[in-house]
Design an enzyme around this catalytic site. Structure first.
Site, PDB file in Angstrom:
ATOM      1  CE  LYS A 118      27.435 -30.839 -67.935  1.00 39.68           C
ATOM      2  NZ  LYS A 118      27.269 -29.363 -67.730  1.00 39.68           N
ATOM      3  CB  THR A 121      18.474 -30.494 -68.306  1.00 40.85           C
ATOM      4  OG1 THR A 121      19.772 -29.963 -67.847  1.00 40.85           O
ATOM      5  CG2 THR A 121      18.375 -32.187 -67.933  1.00 40.85           C
ATOM      6  CE  LYS A 324      24.418 -25.932 -69.793  1.00 38.77           C
ATOM      7  NZ  LYS A 324      24.231 -26.745 -68.562  1.00 38.77           N
ATOM      8  CB  THR A 327      37.080 -29.908 -75.088  1.00 34.35           C
ATOM      9  OG1 THR A 327      36.855 -29.115 -76.179  1.00 34.35           O
ATOM     10  CG2 THR A 327      37.922 -31.309 -75.780  1.00 34.35           C
TER      11      THR A 327
HETATM   12  N1  PPS Z   1      22.279 -27.979 -78.710  1.00 39.40           N
HETATM   13  C1  PPS Z   1      23.098 -28.059 -77.779  1.00 39.40           C
HETATM   14  N2  PPS Z   1      24.319 -27.081 -77.531  1.00 39.40           N
HETATM   15  C2  PPS Z   1      25.139 -27.488 -76.470  1.00 39.40           C
HETATM   16  N3  PPS Z   1      25.102 -28.526 -75.781  1.00 39.40           N
HETATM   17  C3  PPS Z   1      24.181 -29.538 -76.112  1.00 39.40           C
HETATM   18  C4  PPS Z   1      23.198 -29.259 -76.950  1.00 39.40           C
HETATM   19  N4  PPS Z   1      22.383 -30.296 -77.042  1.00 39.40           N
HETATM   20  C5  PPS Z   1      22.913 -31.091 -76.046  1.00 39.40           C
HETATM   21  N5  PPS Z   1      23.808 -30.637 -75.303  1.00 39.40           N
HETATM   22  C6  PPS Z   1      24.509 -31.402 -74.399  1.00 39.40           C
HETATM   23  O1  PPS Z   1      23.985 -30.698 -73.088  1.00 39.40           O
HETATM   24  C7  PPS Z   1      25.040 -31.048 -72.338  1.00 39.40           C
HETATM   25  C8  PPS Z   1      24.966 -30.338 -70.934  1.00 39.40           C
HETATM   26  O2  PPS Z   1      23.621 -30.619 -70.059  1.00 39.40           O
HETATM   27  P1  PPS Z   1      22.717 -30.124 -69.218  1.00 39.40           P
HETATM   28  O3  PPS Z   1      22.446 -28.907 -70.056  1.00 39.40           O
HETATM   29  O4  PPS Z   1      21.638 -31.016 -68.585  1.00 39.40           O
HETATM   30  O5  PPS Z   1      23.967 -29.523 -67.984  1.00 39.40           O
HETATM   31  S1  PPS Z   1      23.426 -29.170 -66.584  1.00 39.40           S
HETATM   32  O6  PPS Z   1      23.295 -30.355 -65.881  1.00 39.40           O
HETATM   33  O7  PPS Z   1      22.381 -28.268 -66.724  1.00 39.40           O
HETATM   34  O8  PPS Z   1      24.726 -28.465 -66.039  1.00 39.40           O
HETATM   35  C9  PPS Z   1      26.568 -30.844 -72.847  1.00 39.40           C
HETATM   36  O9  PPS Z   1      27.391 -31.671 -72.246  1.00 39.40           O
HETATM   37  P2  PPS Z   1      28.992 -31.387 -72.680  1.00 39.40           P
HETATM   38  O10 PPS Z   1      29.131 -31.741 -73.962  1.00 39.40           O
HETATM   39  O11 PPS Z   1      29.350 -32.458 -71.913  1.00 39.40           O
HETATM   40  O12 PPS Z   1      29.348 -30.244 -72.123  1.00 39.40           O
HETATM   41  C10 PPS Z   1      26.130 -31.001 -74.295  1.00 39.40           C
HETATM   42  O13 PPS Z   1      26.554 -32.315 -74.764  1.00 39.40           O
END
Ligand code: PPS
Length: 361
Positions: A118, A121, A324, A327
């Site tokens: 999260k 990545t 990703k 909320t």
């Molecule tokens: N460009 C863009 N678009 C969407 N989301 C973005 C982006 N950059 C960073 N993030 C943040 O990435 C968070 C999810 O992290 P991961 O991809 O590492 O999650 S996972 O571990 O693979 O499930 C996700 O967490 P949440 O906001 O809690 O859903 C995002 O805050």
């Protein structure tokens, strides 16, 4: 004699033969066209490791895939995590280079995104794989944690083909908190470059919990799970959502095998406000030219996050999927304050170790 066997009507007329040949060629071309279209759709639509079974997707499966984060064909094996589309933009992985390359050799990765869950990545992986000198596996292979017994040849077989000049990359965020992962990766290659996307551990924990809740709506509240004893303010550091955020502790295991210079830390917060800046540093760390720049990103107001701009080869902008940028659940502000207190010494230790202040106040 042969004429008699082939057809009683005598030798075929040259015109009829030509027509037959034309009809045959036409049907052959149609069959080939249909076949190619079907294959292309699958490649564009989602990454599928070679050798992995094709799975039938029920209605709405695409939208649910990331929420469930498990392969409908059944593990063990790589976790398919290519994001589905965040309406109205198409899925981010649809136009990257990685799926298409037919030339080259399958190699073990020279670089890994090892964490954190999260942290952001997926964004780093999807952004960097736009680079022509980087090829990435779209799924999470979980080799150094769950699938190590399958051996390096199995692992290599999952990788995209690369030319000599290209870097092979994969991401599995759970590696960062896997005790054996540093040693196993070191044994594969001591030169492996490691990328860790870090994010404020409190927000990370809430994000993690929000994801779990979306899959298991009956779990206890965040506030309940956070504490061993709430009245005494005793935080339960054995709960995964809390434990993962103890970055300073996990990092110690990696530093036993890899020098700090071989580990690059991406700020999950800066990745959202300045994706080009963060990705610039990732490119420098990987030793590839700065191909990804400001021009590649735009802020999508509907999504609330940066997305990749359309290019000549992909005419649509690309955002990460619905899972990703969810909320988050509302958490009692007092609990958030208590967690900030809890993480403070670990954060300070982490900043000191890596020589960077991530400003998680
Ligand atoms: N460009 C863009 N678009 C969407 N989301 C973005 C982006 N950059 C960073 N993030 C943040 O990435 C968070 C999810 O992290 P991961 O991809 O590492 O999650 S996972 O571990 O693979 O499930 C996700 O967490 P949440 O906001 O809690 O859903 C995002 O805050």
């Amino acid at each position: 004699m042969a004429y008699r066997v082939l057809g009683r009507a005598g030798p075929p007329q040259p015109r009829r033969a030509r027509r037959l040949l034309f009809a045959f060629t036409l049907s052959l071309s149609c069959t080939y066209l249909c076949y190619s279209l079907l294959c292309c759709c699958d490649d564009l639509g989602r990454s599928r490791p070679l050798g992995a079974p094709r799975c039938l997707r029920g209605p709405g499966a695409g939208g649910q895939k990331l929420l469930q984060k498990s392969h409908p064909c059944g593990p063990p094996g790589p976790t398919p995590s290519a994001p589905p589309a965040a309406a109205p933009a198409p899925r981010l992985s649809a136009a990257n280079h990685s799926g298409a390359q037919k030339l080259g050799t399958k190699r073990l990765p020279q670089a890994l995104i090892v964490g954190v869950k999260k942290g952001g990545t997926r964004a780093v992986l999807e952004f960097i794989r736009v680079h022509p000198d980087v090829r990435a596996l779209g799924t999470e292979p979980h080799f150094f944690d769950r699938n190590y017994g399958r051996g390096l040849d199995w692992y290599r077989s999952l990788m995209p083909r690369t030319l000599e000049s290209q870097i092979t990359l994969e991401k599995t965020p759970s590696y960062f908190v896997t005790q054996d992962a540093p040693r196993r990766i070191f044994n594969m290659s001591r030169d492996t470059k490691l990328i860790v996307v870090v994010r404020d551990p409190v927000t990370r924990a809430i994000s993690d919990y929000t994801q779990t809740l979306s899959k298991k709506p009956d779990i206890p509240t965040f506030e309940v799970l956070t504490f061993r004893n709430r009245t005494q303010g005793l935080v339960d550091a054995s709960w995964g959502a809390i434990r993962i955020g103890l970055y300073a502790l996990h990092l110690q295991s990696w530093l036993r095998y890899f020098p700090l210079a071989q580990i690059h830390f991406v700020s999950g917060e800066r990745l959202i406000v300045d994706p080009a800046g963060e990705m610039g540093r990732v490119q420098d760390f990987l030793g590839v030219r700065r191909f990804l720049t400001d021009k590649h990103f735009y802020f999508n107001k509907t999504k609330g996050f940066p997305c990749l701009r359309k290019t000549e080869s992909s005419l649509l902008p690309r955002c990460l999927g619905k899972s990703k940028g969810r909320t988050h659940v509302q958490i009692d502000p007092e609990v958030i304050d208590q967690l900030r207190e809890f993480y403070r010494p670990y954060n300070i230790k982490f900043y000191e170790t890596v020589g960077q202040d991530f400003r998680w106040e």
